[in-house]
Scaffold this motif. Structure first.
Motif, PDB file in Angstrom:
ATOM      1  N   GLU A 134      40.102  28.869  28.629  1.00 52.31           N
ATOM      2  CA  GLU A 134      40.267  26.930  28.966  1.00 52.31           C
ATOM      3  C   GLU A 134      38.787  25.800  28.153  1.00 52.31           C
ATOM      4  O   GLU A 134      38.947  25.568  26.944  1.00 52.31           O
ATOM      5  CB  GLU A 134      39.697  26.880  29.896  1.00 52.31           C
ATOM      6  N   ILE A 138      39.292  23.970  24.655  1.00 54.44           N
ATOM      7  CA  ILE A 138      38.581  22.345  24.774  1.00 54.44           C
ATOM      8  C   ILE A 138      37.771  22.567  23.589  1.00 54.44           C
ATOM      9  O   ILE A 138      37.896  21.565  22.610  1.00 54.44           O
ATOM     10  CB  ILE A 138      37.583  22.264  25.789  1.00 54.44           C
ATOM     11  N   ASP A 157      32.876  12.920  30.044  1.00 52.85           N
ATOM     12  CA  ASP A 157      33.717  14.345  30.639  1.00 52.85           C
ATOM     13  C   ASP A 157      32.948  14.982  30.871  1.00 52.85           C
ATOM     14  O   ASP A 157      32.674  15.540  32.064  1.00 52.85           O
ATOM     15  CB  ASP A 157      34.832  14.061  30.327  1.00 52.85           C
ATOM     16  N   ARG A 185      41.094  12.301  25.404  1.00 55.20           N
ATOM     17  CA  ARG A 185      42.172  12.885  26.676  1.00 55.20           C
ATOM     18  C   ARG A 185      43.966  13.843  26.699  1.00 55.20           C
ATOM     19  O   ARG A 185      44.142  14.374  25.956  1.00 55.20           O
ATOM     20  CB  ARG A 185      41.945  12.340  27.904  1.00 55.20           C
ATOM     21  N   ALA A 186      44.209  12.997  25.912  1.00 54.41           N
ATOM     22  CA  ALA A 186      45.862  12.628  25.605  1.00 54.41           C
ATOM     23  C   ALA A 186      46.616  13.569  24.228  1.00 54.41           C
ATOM     24  O   ALA A 186      46.605  14.959  24.203  1.00 54.41           O
ATOM     25  CB  ALA A 186      46.505  11.959  24.650  1.00 54.41           C
ATOM     26  N   LYS A 187      45.339  13.901  23.434  1.00 49.15           N
ATOM     27  CA  LYS A 187      45.280  14.529  22.430  1.00 49.15           C
ATOM     28  C   LYS A 187      44.782  15.765  22.764  1.00 49.15           C
ATOM     29  O   LYS A 187      44.949  16.990  22.057  1.00 49.15           O
ATOM     30  CB  LYS A 187      43.832  14.013  20.950  1.00 49.15           C
ATOM     31  N   ILE A 188      43.227  16.646  23.773  1.00 48.66           N
ATOM     32  CA  ILE A 188      43.108  17.451  23.832  1.00 48.66           C
ATOM     33  C   ILE A 188      43.951  18.269  24.684  1.00 48.66           C
ATOM     34  O   ILE A 188      44.295  19.646  24.851  1.00 48.66           O
ATOM     35  CB  ILE A 188      41.517  17.008  25.015  1.00 48.66           C
ATOM     36  N   LYS A 189      45.183  17.555  25.652  1.00 52.27           N
ATOM     37  CA  LYS A 189      45.889  17.870  26.486  1.00 52.27           C
ATOM     38  C   LYS A 189      46.689  18.102  25.090  1.00 52.27           C
ATOM     39  O   LYS A 189      47.496  19.899  25.768  1.00 52.27           O
ATOM     40  CB  LYS A 189      46.366  16.957  27.172  1.00 52.27           C
ATOM     41  N   ALA A 190      47.421  17.503  24.470  1.00 54.62           N
ATOM     42  CA  ALA A 190      48.150  17.943  23.556  1.00 54.62           C
ATOM     43  C   ALA A 190      47.692  19.135  23.289  1.00 54.62           C
ATOM     44  O   ALA A 190      48.515  20.746  22.867  1.00 54.62           O
ATOM     45  CB  ALA A 190      48.917  16.922  22.494  1.00 54.62           C
ATOM     46  N   ARG A 192      46.194  22.072  24.132  1.00 61.75           N
ATOM     47  CA  ARG A 192      45.898  23.087  24.750  1.00 61.75           C
ATOM     48  C   ARG A 192      47.381  23.243  25.230  1.00 61.75           C
ATOM     49  O   ARG A 192      47.511  24.150  25.792  1.00 61.75           O
ATOM     50  CB  ARG A 192      44.885  22.463  26.104  1.00 61.75           C
ATOM     51  N   ASP A 193      48.149  22.180  25.441  1.00 66.60           N
ATOM     52  CA  ASP A 193      49.693  22.988  25.399  1.00 66.60           C
ATOM     53  C   ASP A 193      50.195  23.215  24.571  1.00 66.60           C
ATOM     54  O   ASP A 193      51.215  24.501  25.148  1.00 66.60           O
ATOM     55  CB  ASP A 193      50.462  21.435  25.394  1.00 66.60           C
TER      56      ASP A 193
END
Length: 205
Positions: A134, A138, A157, A185-190, A192-193
């Motif tokens: 993880e 990140i 964060d 946050r949105a870019k990191i989530k995308a 990560r997915d």
């Protein structure tokens, strides 16, 4: 205890404030203690901002050189930590522009940064492996963000500062910081997915 004694006691400077005051007066021992107290956090911010150990160490060294150079002008009524982190971010921006940002984060970047992160318990290897993966995701995701988004998300964060504190450090507004953090946050989530989907596909081959 009389009331006047309580008032006097309540406004006495904190030990760290006295340390900063001594350092401002040229006390090198006090300055060394300040470095010891903050070096790990400065290294952590620098590593997350720059993506590798060597650059982080260079940035930390330059940060404390700048702090020493400008300490005589520091107003001890200000928040020292906020001032220090502002210098750290500025140094990282300068170093990133000087060296270019074309190099991706290496696969072992998280292991290189082990000294800057919270230790993982050796008693649960599966959890440790998941935690390491993880952090690696990140680390790579941070490298894809703009400088402003990365600074905002790292301070908010990953370092746990408040939105108002981050805004003060970055010379911005809380509204702008919230927008940058939300976007990051949105870019990191995308990211990560996409990473996890790719990993699943590779395992299924």
């Amino acid at each position: 205890m009389r009331f006047d004694e309580r008032v006097t006691q309540s406004i006495e400077p904190r030990p760290f404030d006295l340390l900063i005051s001594r350092a401002c007066d040229g006390d090198l021992t006090a300055f060394d203690q300040i470095i010891i107290a903050h070096q790990q956090r400065v290294l952590g911010i620098a590593w997350r901002m720059l993506g590798n150990r060597d650059d982080a160490q260079d940035a930390a060294q330059e940060t404390f050189l700048r702090v020493y150079k400008h300490l005589k002008n520091f107003d001890i009524k200000q928040d020292f930590s906020g001032w220090l982190y502002r210098i750290t971010v500025n140094v990282c921006h300068d170093l990133a522009r000087k060296r270019g940002r074309g190099n991706p984060v290496s696969l072992d970047a998280e292991r290189e940064a082990g000294n800057f992160a919270e230790p993982v318990s050796p008693h649960n290897t599966e959890r440790s492996a998941m935690h390491a993966q993880e952090r690696a995701i990140i680390a790579r995701a941070l490298a894809t963000l703009s400088e402003k988004e990365r600074a905002a998300i790292v301070l908010r964060d990953l370092e746990g500062l408040t939105t108002e504190e981050v805004a003060g450090i970055l010379g911005s507004t809380p509204t702008t910081v919230r927008s940058q953090v939300s976007s990051a946050r949105a870019k990191i989530k995308a990211f990560r997915d996409r990473w996890l989907k790719k990993s699943v596909r590779n395992r299924e081959r």
